[in-house]
Motif scaffolding. Structure first.
Motif, PDB file in Angstrom:
ATOM      1  N   ILE A 195      28.582  12.753 138.870  1.00  0.00           N
ATOM      2  CA  ILE A 195      29.982  12.335 138.928  1.00  0.00           C
ATOM      3  C   ILE A 195      30.928  13.535 138.820  1.00  0.00           C
ATOM      4  O   ILE A 195      31.963  13.585 139.485  1.00  0.00           O
ATOM      5  CB  ILE A 195      30.289  11.293 137.822  1.00  0.00           C
ATOM      6  N   ALA A 196      30.564  14.512 138.029  1.00  0.00           N
ATOM      7  CA  ALA A 196      31.412  15.698 137.866  1.00  0.00           C
ATOM      8  C   ALA A 196      31.552  16.490 139.163  1.00  0.00           C
ATOM      9  O   ALA A 196      32.459  17.308 139.298  1.00  0.00           O
ATOM     10  CB  ALA A 196      30.855  16.595 136.770  1.00  0.00           C
ATOM     11  N   LEU A 197      30.698  16.234 140.130  1.00  0.00           N
ATOM     12  CA  LEU A 197      30.739  16.947 141.413  1.00  0.00           C
ATOM     13  C   LEU A 197      31.707  16.314 142.405  1.00  0.00           C
ATOM     14  O   LEU A 197      31.748  16.701 143.574  1.00  0.00           O
ATOM     15  CB  LEU A 197      29.333  17.026 142.009  1.00  0.00           C
ATOM     16  N   PHE A 198      32.508  15.358 141.937  1.00  0.00           N
ATOM     17  CA  PHE A 198      33.497  14.683 142.783  1.00  0.00           C
ATOM     18  C   PHE A 198      34.904  14.802 142.193  1.00  0.00           C
ATOM     19  O   PHE A 198      35.603  13.802 142.040  1.00  0.00           O
ATOM     20  CB  PHE A 198      33.115  13.205 142.962  1.00  0.00           C
ATOM     21  N   PRO A 199      35.341  16.019 141.885  1.00  0.00           N
ATOM     22  CA  PRO A 199      36.696  16.164 141.342  1.00  0.00           C
ATOM     23  C   PRO A 199      37.742  15.851 142.413  1.00  0.00           C
ATOM     24  O   PRO A 199      37.449  15.888 143.615  1.00  0.00           O
ATOM     25  CB  PRO A 199      36.753  17.634 140.932  1.00  0.00           C
ATOM     26  N   GLU A 200      38.940  15.540 141.967  1.00  0.00           N
ATOM     27  CA  GLU A 200      40.047  15.317 142.899  1.00  0.00           C
ATOM     28  C   GLU A 200      40.143  16.492 143.860  1.00  0.00           C
ATOM     29  O   GLU A 200      39.993  17.644 143.447  1.00  0.00           O
ATOM     30  CB  GLU A 200      41.374  15.169 142.141  1.00  0.00           C
ATOM     31  N   GLY A 201      40.366  16.196 145.120  1.00  0.00           N
ATOM     32  CA  GLY A 201      40.526  17.231 146.126  1.00  0.00           C
ATOM     33  C   GLY A 201      39.231  17.670 146.782  1.00  0.00           C
ATOM     34  O   GLY A 201      39.254  18.403 147.761  1.00  0.00           O
ATOM     35  N   SER A 202      38.097  17.233 146.282  1.00  0.00           N
ATOM     36  CA  SER A 202      36.825  17.649 146.890  1.00  0.00           C
ATOM     37  C   SER A 202      36.382  16.694 147.994  1.00  0.00           C
ATOM     38  O   SER A 202      35.247  16.729 148.435  1.00  0.00           O
ATOM     39  CB  SER A 202      35.731  17.776 145.829  1.00  0.00           C
ATOM     40  N   TRP A 217      37.047   8.173 145.412  1.00  0.00           N
ATOM     41  CA  TRP A 217      38.209   8.547 144.620  1.00  0.00           C
ATOM     42  C   TRP A 217      39.140   7.365 144.376  1.00  0.00           C
ATOM     43  O   TRP A 217      39.833   7.339 143.374  1.00  0.00           O
ATOM     44  CB  TRP A 217      38.938   9.713 145.297  1.00  0.00           C
ATOM     45  N   SER A 218      39.122   6.372 145.252  1.00  0.00           N
ATOM     46  CA  SER A 218      39.975   5.192 145.029  1.00  0.00           C
ATOM     47  C   SER A 218      39.293   4.162 144.125  1.00  0.00           C
ATOM     48  O   SER A 218      39.950   3.289 143.579  1.00  0.00           O
ATOM     49  CB  SER A 218      40.374   4.546 146.359  1.00  0.00           C
ATOM     50  N   GLY A 230      34.021   2.130 139.886  1.00  0.00           N
ATOM     51  CA  GLY A 230      32.873   1.520 140.552  1.00  0.00           C
ATOM     52  C   GLY A 230      31.802   2.542 140.888  1.00  0.00           C
ATOM     53  O   GLY A 230      30.596   2.276 140.772  1.00  0.00           O
ATOM     54  N   PHE A 231      32.247   3.722 141.314  1.00  0.00           N
ATOM     55  CA  PHE A 231      31.317   4.799 141.643  1.00  0.00           C
ATOM     56  C   PHE A 231      30.545   5.244 140.402  1.00  0.00           C
ATOM     57  O   PHE A 231      29.327   5.405 140.436  1.00  0.00           O
ATOM     58  CB  PHE A 231      32.105   5.964 142.257  1.00  0.00           C
ATOM     59  N   LYS A 232      31.258   5.388 139.287  1.00  0.00           N
ATOM     60  CA  LYS A 232      30.609   5.755 138.024  1.00  0.00           C
ATOM     61  C   LYS A 232      29.632   4.668 137.579  1.00  0.00           C
ATOM     62  O   LYS A 232      28.531   4.963 137.102  1.00  0.00           O
ATOM     63  CB  LYS A 232      31.645   6.000 136.930  1.00  0.00           C
ATOM     64  N   ALA A 233      30.025   3.410 137.752  1.00  0.00           N
ATOM     65  CA  ALA A 233      29.147   2.297 137.368  1.00  0.00           C
ATOM     66  C   ALA A 233      27.866   2.310 138.203  1.00  0.00           C
ATOM     67  O   ALA A 233      26.769   2.068 137.674  1.00  0.00           O
ATOM     68  CB  ALA A 233      29.876   0.964 137.515  1.00  0.00           C
ATOM     69  N   ALA A 234      27.987   2.595 139.494  1.00  0.00           N
ATOM     70  CA  ALA A 234      26.804   2.669 140.362  1.00  0.00           C
ATOM     71  C   ALA A 234      25.888   3.802 139.912  1.00  0.00           C
ATOM     72  O   ALA A 234      24.658   3.651 139.870  1.00  0.00           O
ATOM     73  CB  ALA A 234      27.230   2.853 141.819  1.00  0.00           C
ATOM     74  N   ASN A 235      26.464   4.943 139.566  1.00  0.00           N
ATOM     75  CA  ASN A 235      25.675   6.075 139.086  1.00  0.00           C
ATOM     76  C   ASN A 235      25.004   5.738 137.755  1.00  0.00           C
ATOM     77  O   ASN A 235      23.827   6.058 137.552  1.00  0.00           O
ATOM     78  CB  ASN A 235      26.572   7.310 138.943  1.00  0.00           C
ATOM     79  N   ASP A 236      25.733   5.088 136.863  1.00  0.00           N
ATOM     80  CA  ASP A 236      25.168   4.711 135.564  1.00  0.00           C
ATOM     81  C   ASP A 236      24.005   3.730 135.736  1.00  0.00           C
ATOM     82  O   ASP A 236      22.990   3.830 135.037  1.00  0.00           O
ATOM     83  CB  ASP A 236      26.237   4.097 134.661  1.00  0.00           C
ATOM     84  N   LYS A 237      24.145   2.778 136.663  1.00  0.00           N
ATOM     85  CA  LYS A 237      23.071   1.813 136.924  1.00  0.00           C
ATOM     86  C   LYS A 237      21.846   2.529 137.471  1.00  0.00           C
ATOM     87  O   LYS A 237      20.715   2.246 137.067  1.00  0.00           O
ATOM     88  CB  LYS A 237      23.532   0.724 137.887  1.00  0.00           C
ATOM     89  N   PHE A 238      22.078   3.449 138.391  1.00  0.00           N
ATOM     90  CA  PHE A 238      20.974   4.218 138.962  1.00  0.00           C
ATOM     91  C   PHE A 238      20.222   4.970 137.864  1.00  0.00           C
ATOM     92  O   PHE A 238      18.990   4.931 137.792  1.00  0.00           O
ATOM     93  CB  PHE A 238      21.530   5.189 140.007  1.00  0.00           C
ATOM     94  N   LYS A 239      20.964   5.645 136.990  1.00  0.00           N
ATOM     95  CA  LYS A 239      20.321   6.394 135.911  1.00  0.00           C
ATOM     96  C   LYS A 239      19.577   5.454 134.960  1.00  0.00           C
ATOM     97  O   LYS A 239      18.440   5.734 134.566  1.00  0.00           O
ATOM     98  CB  LYS A 239      21.338   7.217 135.124  1.00  0.00           C
ATOM     99  N   ALA A 245      22.470   0.904 148.063  1.00  0.00           N
ATOM    100  CA  ALA A 245      23.732   0.235 147.736  1.00  0.00           C
ATOM    101  C   ALA A 245      24.859   1.251 147.580  1.00  0.00           C
ATOM    102  O   ALA A 245      25.977   1.036 148.067  1.00  0.00           O
ATOM    103  CB  ALA A 245      23.575  -0.584 146.458  1.00  0.00           C
ATOM    104  N   CYS A 246      24.587   2.353 146.928  1.00  0.00           N
ATOM    105  CA  CYS A 246      25.610   3.372 146.734  1.00  0.00           C
ATOM    106  C   CYS A 246      25.971   4.026 148.063  1.00  0.00           C
ATOM    107  O   CYS A 246      27.143   4.253 148.362  1.00  0.00           O
ATOM    108  CB  CYS A 246      25.139   4.413 145.723  1.00  0.00           C
ATOM    109  N   HIS A 247      24.976   4.329 148.869  1.00  0.00           N
ATOM    110  CA  HIS A 247      25.251   4.926 150.183  1.00  0.00           C
ATOM    111  C   HIS A 247      26.059   3.974 151.052  1.00  0.00           C
ATOM    112  O   HIS A 247      26.955   4.409 151.781  1.00  0.00           O
ATOM    113  CB  HIS A 247      23.953   5.314 150.877  1.00  0.00           C
TER     114      HIS A 247
END
Length: 143
Positions: A71-78, A91-92, A96-105, A134-136
């Motif tokens: 998640i840290a690899l998606f800062p604003e502007g990247s 970014w919008s 949800g993106f963090k939740a998907a990553n947390d579920k994956f982990k 699902a994330c892709h």
């Protein structure tokens, strides 16, 4: 003269770090590592390679470790600048993106604990891999 040389060296070093520290390149490298882990798991699932518990554990550990920093690899502007397949939806819908990553982990962690043989591998890994798809589907631009 020495002061100028040291100053120049410091500036060049900082500039080199800034160039090398690209979140897009870093996340692409991370995804390439995840892809290698997935390839090993899918090969075993399809029977193309023999089941290997150590290789399964290595792949799942790769997933866990990469999820920690992903998640840290998606800062604003990247979302712009280099070639990236990251969808603006990341970014919008960062929650949800963090939740998907947390579920994956969490699923990778649970699978690591649950898989002890080929039968438990075949019962567990498809659920972990569904997270990838699902994330892709939600957060990656189609080519």
């Amino acid at each position: 003269m020495l002061r100028i040389s040291l100053s120049t060296l410091a500036i060049v070093s900082v500039a080199s770090l800034a160039i090398a520290a690209s979140p897009i390149a870093d996340r692409q490298a991370l995804m390439k590592a995840n892809g290698g882990a997935t390839k090993a798991l899918v090969g075993m699932m399809k029977g193309e390679t023999a089941f290997n518990l150590d290789a399964v554990k290595k792949a799942l550990t790769t997933y866990q470790q990469n999820a920690d920093s992903f998640i840290a690899l998606f800062p604003e502007g990247s979302d712009k600048g280099e070639k990236t397949s990251a969808s603006p939806k990341i970014w919008s819908d960062m929650a949800g993106f963090k939740a998907a990553n947390d579920k994956f982990k969490a699923d990778a962690t649970a699978a690591l604990a649950a898989i002890t043989d080929e039968a438990s591998f075949k019962a567990t890994v498809p659920g972990v891999l569904k997270n990838c798809g699902a994330c892709h589907e939600a957060y990656r631009l189609k080519d």
